[in-house]
Design an enzyme around this catalytic site. Structure first.
Site, PDB file in Angstrom:
ATOM      1  N   ASP A 203       0.855  -1.178   0.000  1.00 38.73           N
ATOM      2  CA  ASP A 203       0.000   0.000   0.000  1.00 38.73           C
ATOM      3  C   ASP A 203       0.897   1.237   0.000  1.00 38.73           C
ATOM      4  OD1 ASP A 203      -3.042   0.844   0.758  1.00 38.73           O
ATOM      5  OD2 ASP A 203      -1.632   2.196   1.734  1.00 38.73           O
ATOM      6  N   ASN A 211      -2.389  13.098  -3.307  1.00 37.70           N
ATOM      7  CA  ASN A 211      -3.541  13.586  -4.067  1.00 37.70           C
ATOM      8  C   ASN A 211      -3.966  14.980  -3.610  1.00 37.70           C
ATOM      9  OD1 ASN A 211      -4.032  11.555  -5.955  1.00 37.70           O
ATOM     10  ND2 ASN A 211      -5.260  10.339  -4.540  1.00 37.70           N
ATOM     11  N   HIS A 216      -5.078  14.821  -8.326  1.00 35.96           N
ATOM     12  CA  HIS A 216      -5.292  13.414  -8.663  1.00 35.96           C
ATOM     13  C   HIS A 216      -4.537  12.985  -9.929  1.00 35.96           C
ATOM     14  CE1 HIS A 216      -8.287  12.300  -5.625  1.00 35.96           C
ATOM     15  NE2 HIS A 216      -8.669  13.573  -5.686  1.00 35.96           N
ATOM     16  N   ASP A 220      -2.327   9.718 -10.032  1.00 37.87           N
ATOM     17  CA  ASP A 220      -2.441   8.651 -11.039  1.00 37.87           C
ATOM     18  C   ASP A 220      -1.082   8.345 -11.664  1.00 37.87           C
ATOM     19  OD1 ASP A 220      -5.139   8.520 -10.571  1.00 37.87           O
ATOM     20  OD2 ASP A 220      -5.726   9.571 -12.414  1.00 37.87           O
ATOM     21  N   GLU A 246      -4.891   2.577  -3.905  1.00 42.52           N
ATOM     22  CA  GLU A 246      -3.429   2.610  -3.923  1.00 42.52           C
ATOM     23  C   GLU A 246      -2.831   1.325  -3.348  1.00 42.52           C
ATOM     24  OE1 GLU A 246      -4.615   4.742  -0.040  1.00 42.52           O
ATOM     25  OE2 GLU A 246      -5.398   4.498  -2.071  1.00 42.52           O
TER      26      GLU A 246
END
Length: 326
Positions: A203, A211, A216, A220, A246
């Protein structure tokens, strides 16, 4: 030409491709059954099949005219078909030294003639074959061979559509659904053969902050970059899946806990040692890892993943950017 020959001889890579398509041991599906019925009708043969060649078995995704779901690889015609790029034709199996003593020829199936077209992936691996089989000797015409090649292309199209549906649009990793299906198949394989396997779950640390701070689009791009780094360290049979926003997981077949822990540590270092360049910014990104081996107490794919998740929680509680296994 040499590269093409190498692909035909690369059995580990071919088996990895078979697993990557995640079709083995799945239920019958109408698109494949429709094609095998067409083969029987158009070529006027009693038997037709879509086969995948596993390490030691021939497995049928679709089979018309015979019963069963698999058979020994060494007895199959299709294991010879995957060794070439061209259709394989056997006009009379009783005259062919490769097949004349096969139970498929001497037994109740009574196979005498065969036409098989390899199912070649875009990256050059033969997964198996689409085959037409008759109980009488025959020579297949040029037009029939071309028809079979067209049908084989349709089989590949269906397999590719399945692959797309199982791939995460952002990162290209497997979807959660597809990855869990691969885990279930690996558990069945382990039960059948007594092989080891492990899950590496990770993770991204403080991803919400990335973010919130950078947007965002940058988040990404970070996930895409981490996926690329991860793939550099994975073997051909390892399966990477995006489990959550994530959160990612790697299925590591034929590996015990020590080997999986080594992989997790390599991945951890590859993430933390070099910043990720995104939109002119150098972002230092780390991840926490939980590793869980497959053992006799593992009940389902979900429970195995939950056990790895507990190890991941331990890594986060201990300060993040570390690996915990059990």
């Amino acid at each position: 030409m040499m590269q093409d020959c190498e692909k035909l001889l690369d059995e580990p890579g071919r088996l990895a491709a078979v697993r990557r398509y995640a079709v083995l041991d799945t239920a019958p599906e109408e698109p494949f059954d429709k094609l095998t019925r067409l083969v029987c009708n158009v070529l006027e043969v009693p038997y037709a099949a879509v086969t995948l060649i596993d390490a030691d078995r021939q497995w049928f995704k679709s089979l018309v005219g015979l019963s069963g779901s698999e058979g020994p690889r060494h007895e199959s015609f299709c294991t010879h078909t995957i060794k070439t790029r061209d259709p394989m034709i056997v006009p009379d199996a009783t005259l062919d030294p490769r097949f004349r003593d096969s139970p498929l020829v001497t037994g109740a199936a009574g196979i005498r003639s065969y036409l098989g077209v390899p199912l070649e992936t875009p990256d050059g691996y033969n997964l198996g074959a689409l085959c037409a089989v008759d109980t009488a000797p025959r020579t297949f015409s040029t037009s029939q061979i071309e028809i079979m090649k067209s049908f084989a292309s349709l089989v590949l199209d269906e397999l590719e559509l399945r692959q797309i549906a199982l791939s995460d649009a952002l990162t290209g990793a497997m979807t959660r659904r597809g990855w869990l299906a691969a885990v279930e198949k690996e558990m069945a394989r382990g039960a059948r053969r007594g092989t080891q396997a492990a899950i590496v779950l990770f993770d991204v640390d403080h991803f919400k902050t990335i973010n919130d701070t950078h947007g965002h689009a940058v988040g990404d791009a970070v996930l895409q970059a981490l996926t690329r780094r991860c793939l550099l360290h994975l073997g051909p049979a390892d399966a990477l899946g995006r489990i959550g926003g994530e959160e990612f997981a790697v299925l590591v077949p034929d590996a015990g806990l020590p080997e999986a822990m080594e992989l997790a540590e390599r991945l951890r270092r590859s993430f933390s040692d070099a910043p990720i360049e995104v939109a002119g910014q150098a972002l230092r990104v780390t991840a926490s890892f939980g590793v869980q081996g497959l053992d006799g107490d593992t009940g389902t794919a979900g429970s195995w993943l939950a056990a790895a998740d507990r190890r991941l929680y331990e890594a986060k509680a201990a300060g993040r950017n570390r690996c915990h296994g059990g």
